[in-house]
Design a protein around this motif. Structure first.
Motif, short mmCIF file in Angstrom:
data_model
loop_
_atom_site.label_atom_id
_atom_site.label_comp_id
_atom_site.label_asym_id
_atom_site.label_seq_id
_atom_site.Cartn_x
_atom_site.Cartn_y
_atom_site.Cartn_z
N GLY A 98 -42.64 7.25 -35.94
CA GLY A 98 -41.77 6.58 -34.98
C GLY A 98 -41.14 7.47 -33.94
O GLY A 98 -40.42 6.99 -33.06
N GLU A 99 -41.37 8.76 -34.01
CA GLU A 99 -40.77 9.71 -33.08
C GLU A 99 -41.85 10.47 -32.31
O GLU A 99 -42.97 10.65 -32.81
CB GLU A 99 -39.89 10.71 -33.82
CG GLU A 99 -38.76 10.09 -34.64
CD GLU A 99 -37.67 9.51 -33.76
OE1 GLU A 99 -37.55 9.96 -32.61
OE2 GLU A 99 -36.96 8.59 -34.22
N LEU A 100 -41.51 10.93 -31.10
CA LEU A 100 -42.43 11.75 -30.33
C LEU A 100 -42.37 13.18 -30.86
O LEU A 100 -41.30 13.76 -30.99
CB LEU A 100 -42.06 11.72 -28.85
CG LEU A 100 -43.12 12.20 -27.87
CD1 LEU A 100 -44.34 11.28 -27.92
CD2 LEU A 100 -42.57 12.24 -26.45
N ALA A 101 -43.54 13.73 -31.17
CA ALA A 101 -43.60 15.07 -31.75
C ALA A 101 -44.78 15.82 -31.17
O ALA A 101 -45.66 15.24 -30.51
CB ALA A 101 -43.73 14.98 -33.27
N THR A 102 -44.81 17.12 -31.38
CA THR A 102 -45.94 17.94 -30.95
C THR A 102 -46.49 18.71 -32.14
O THR A 102 -45.77 19.03 -33.09
CB THR A 102 -45.54 18.95 -29.85
OG1 THR A 102 -44.55 19.84 -30.37
CG2 THR A 102 -45.00 18.24 -28.63
N LEU A 103 -47.78 19.00 -32.08
CA LEU A 103 -48.44 19.82 -33.09
C LEU A 103 -49.18 20.95 -32.38
O LEU A 103 -49.95 20.70 -31.45
CB LEU A 103 -49.44 19.00 -33.91
CG LEU A 103 -48.90 17.93 -34.85
CD1 LEU A 103 -50.05 17.21 -35.53
CD2 LEU A 103 -47.97 18.53 -35.90
N SER A 104 -48.94 22.18 -32.82
CA SER A 104 -49.74 23.29 -32.32
C SER A 104 -51.13 23.21 -32.93
O SER A 104 -51.37 22.44 -33.87
CB SER A 104 -49.08 24.61 -32.69
OG SER A 104 -49.18 24.82 -34.10
N TYR A 105 -52.04 24.02 -32.40
CA TYR A 105 -53.39 24.04 -32.98
C TYR A 105 -53.36 24.40 -34.45
O TYR A 105 -54.06 23.79 -35.27
CB TYR A 105 -54.29 25.01 -32.19
CG TYR A 105 -54.98 24.34 -31.04
CD1 TYR A 105 -56.30 23.93 -31.14
CD2 TYR A 105 -54.31 24.08 -29.84
CE1 TYR A 105 -56.94 23.29 -30.08
CE2 TYR A 105 -54.94 23.44 -28.79
CZ TYR A 105 -56.25 23.05 -28.91
OH TYR A 105 -56.89 22.39 -27.87
N GLN A 106 -52.55 25.40 -34.83
CA GLN A 106 -52.48 25.82 -36.23
C GLN A 106 -51.87 24.72 -37.10
O GLN A 106 -52.36 24.43 -38.20
CB GLN A 106 -51.65 27.10 -36.36
CG GLN A 106 -51.58 27.64 -37.78
CD GLN A 106 -52.96 27.96 -38.35
OE1 GLN A 106 -53.74 28.66 -37.70
NE2 GLN A 106 -53.27 27.46 -39.53
#
Length: 489
Positions: free
Chosen positions: A27-35
C-alpha cells in the motif's frame, strides 16, 4: 539458472545499489535497489521451492510484488501464468483448467473459485496465496511463462514461452533503445499481465541497468481494459517524469491531447512505443509535431511479443518499423506475413513443429526493410471490382478524426465500401468522412455511410474483447440499406 536470469544477475553485480524498481508495496510507494530486488526474488524462490508448486497463476495489479514474483518463479523453475483482470469469469476458469495452475497469488476471491479445492496459505511477498487442487497440465517442455491471448473468440489460448524466448526479445529491445533511453525511468502504463509490458517494464530495464516505475492501474488512470482517466495519467507523468512508456493507439491519442494543453508533460520522454493495433498516420504525425518520440511497433504473443519497431534513427512513420535482429520475416503470394527466429514453444498441448509461423496478418515490406501491417487475412474485403481492402487499415486512418473513432468498414463483394459510425452529429461524420477519403486511394474510399445513435443491443456485433464480428456487421448493414446515405464530394 536460465539465460535471462544470468544476464540480470550480471547487471545486479555490476550496480547493486542503483534503483531497480519504484512501486507499490503493502500500500505504500517504495524503491528497491538491484541488490535488494535480487535478494527478495531469491528469498521468494526458496518459499516457492518449499511449497513444491508447479505453476503459479498471478492475478495482481502492477507493483513491486509482481516483478519480484516473476523473477522468483524463474529462479525456482516454476511456470508463471499472468492473469489479466479484464478476463471474464469463464475465461479465468478456462485459464486455470488449461494451465493446471496449483498456486494462486494475488487478487483472488474464494467466491470466484467455487467447486475448486482451495487452501489458504501464508501470504507470499505481501500478496494473498492459495493452494488449489488441480490436475497437472500438459505444458510444453521448457515452458517458463504461459501468456493467454485475449482471443478473437470467447476462449483465450495459452502460448507457452521459454526463458530463451523471453531473453531474445528483451535483449533485442534493450539493444534498440540503449542509445536513446539513457536516463530516467520506464513507467508501466499497461498491465504487467500484458506480455509487451511485462517485457518492457521488467526485463528490458533490468538488462539495461535502468529503473522502472510500477504503479497500479488506478494510479496511472487505467480502469479495466478500455476505460482511461486522462487527469490521473497526467498526474502520474508529472510526478514520475518517465523517459519511456508503452501505449496503445488510443492511449497515444490521450497523451497527444494532454501535451497539446500542457507541453511540459511531453518533455521528459525519450522513447514512446506504440503497439497493439495499427496507429493512424495523422495521430502519429501530430505526436511528432508536438515533439513526442512516438514509435510504432508490431508483435504477437506467438513470437514472444515484439517483431519490429521504429526507432529515432530508423523511422518510417506509417510502418511498424524494421524487424528486430533476432527475427526474420517473409511475405507470401497472398500478402500474409510469416516469421521465424523466436517462435514460441506452442500452445498448451499443441507444440509448434514448423520453422516458420504464419501470423495471419497482411503485411508489406519495403526496400529499406520497413514492415507495414495492413490487416488480418481473414478480415480482408474483396470489392465487386476485385480489389482487396483491409478494413483495419481504413479504420486506423479514421481514428485520426474525432467523429470517426467508432467506424467499422463493410462492403465485401460490393462495388464500394460503407462506413458504419456511431455518433450524435451526422453532419460532423459526413464532413470527416470527406476529409478521410482525400487521403485514401479510390478503391478504399468510403462511398456510403450508416450513421447511428448507438449499436443495436439484440445483435451480436462484437467479440468478447471488443473486436467487430465482421460477417455479422456485413449482414446487419445489408439489412439497414434503407438508412444508408451516399457520401458526397
Amino acid at each position: 539458472m536460465n539465460v535471462l536470469l544470468k544476464a540480470i544477475e550480471h547487471v545486479v553485480r555490476a550496480q547493486p545499489n542503483e534503483v531497480a524498481f519504484t512501486g507499490v508495496l503493502n500500500g505504500e510507494l517504495a524503491t528497491l535497489s538491484y541488490q535488494q530486488f535480487w535478494q527478495h526474488a531469491n528469498d521468494v524462490s526458496q518459499r516457492l521451492r518449499a511449497l513444491g508448486c508447479r505453476c503459479i497463476a498471478l492475478r495482481e495489479q502492477n507493483g513491486l510484488p509482481w516483478a519480484v514474483i516473476d523473477i522468483a518463479a524463474q529462479l525456482a523453475n516454476v511456470v508463471l501464468v499472468p492473469v489479466p483482470h479484464f478476463f471474464s469469469d469463464s475465461q479465468v476458469a478456462h485459464l486455470l483448467s488449461d494451465s493446471g495452475a496449483d498456486l494462486l497469488i494475488g487478487d483472488w476471491h474464494v467466491n470466484d473459485l467455487t467447486g475448486h479445492g482451495i487452501e489458504s496459505i501464508a501470504p507470499i511477498y505481501g500478496l494473498s496465496a492459495m493452494r488449489i487442487a488441480s490436475e497437472q497440465s500438459e505444458l510444453l517442455p521448457e515452458t517458463c511463462k504461459v501468456t493467454f491471448t485475449s482471443g478473437s473468440t470467447g476462449q483465450p489460448k495459452g502460448v507457452c514461452l521459454s526463458a530463451d524466448n523471453l531473453y531474445r526479445v528483451s535483449q533485442s529491445l534493450a539493444n534498440v533503445v540503449r542509445p536513446t533511453v539513457n536516463n530516467g525511468a520506464h513507467l508501466a502504463v499497461l498491465p504487467l499481465a500484458t506480455l509487451l509490458e511485462n517485457i518492457t517494464a521488467i526485463y528490458v530495464p533490468l538488462l539495461l541497468g535502468q529503473s522502472s516505475v510500477l504503479l497500479s492501474g488506478a494510479q496511472v488512470g487505467l480502469k479495466g481494459s478500455s476505460q482511461f482517466d486522462p487527469a490521473t495519467f497526467a498526474t502520474a507523468l508529472a510526478t514520475h517524469r518517465p523517459s519511456s512508456v508503452v501505449l496503445t493507439p488510443a492511449l497515444l491519442e490521450v497523451l497527444v491531447a494532454l501535451v497539446e494543453r500542457t507541453p511540459e508533460l511531453g518533455r521528459c520522454f525519450q522513447f514512446i512505443a506504440v503497439g497493439g493495433a495499427r496507429v493512424s498516420s495523422s495521430v502519429m504525425a501530430q505526436a511528432h509535431r508536438l515533439g513526442l518520440p512516438a514509435f510504432q511497433g508490431y508483435g504477437l504473443s506467438e513470437c514472444a511479443s515484439v517483431v519490429s519497431v521504429n526507432t529515432p534513427t530508423h523511422t518510417s512513420i506509417d510502418s511498424a518499423g524494421q524487424v528486430l535482429e533476432h527475427q526474420q520475416v517473409r511475405i507470401d503470394e497472398q500478402g500474409q506475413l510469416w516469421v521465424t527466429g523466436n517462435i514460441a514453444l506452442g500452445y498448451i498441448r499443441e507444440p509448434f513443429t514448423e520453422q516458420w509461423l504464419a501470423t495471419g496478418d497482411l503485411a508489406q515490406l519495403d526496400e529499406h526493410g520497413y514492415l507495414t501491417i495492413t490487416g488480418r487475412v481473414k478480415n480482408q474485403l474483396i470489392t465487386a471490382y476485385g480489389r482487396n481492402v483491409s478494413p483495419e487499415w481504413v479504420e486506423a486512418e479514421a481514428h485520426g478524426f474525432a467523429s470517426l473513432r467508432s467506424l467499422v468498414v463493410v462492403g465485401d463483394g460490393e462495388k464500394s465500401l460503407t462506413a458504419v459510425v456511431v455518433h450524435d452529429s451526422p453532419a460532423d461524420v459526413m464532413r470527416d468522412l470527406r476529409l478521410l477519403n482525400q487521403g485514401l486511394p479510390d478503391y478504399a474510399q468510403l462511398k456510403h455511410c450508416l450513421c447511428l445513435a448507438d449499436y443495436p443491443q439484440d445483435r451480436p456485433l462484437w467479440t468478447a474483447n471488443g473486436k467487430p464480428l465482421r460477417p455479422n456487421f456485413e449482414q446487419w448493414a445489408n439489412d439497414q440499406r434503407h438508412s444508408i446515405i451516399t457520401i458526397g464530394q
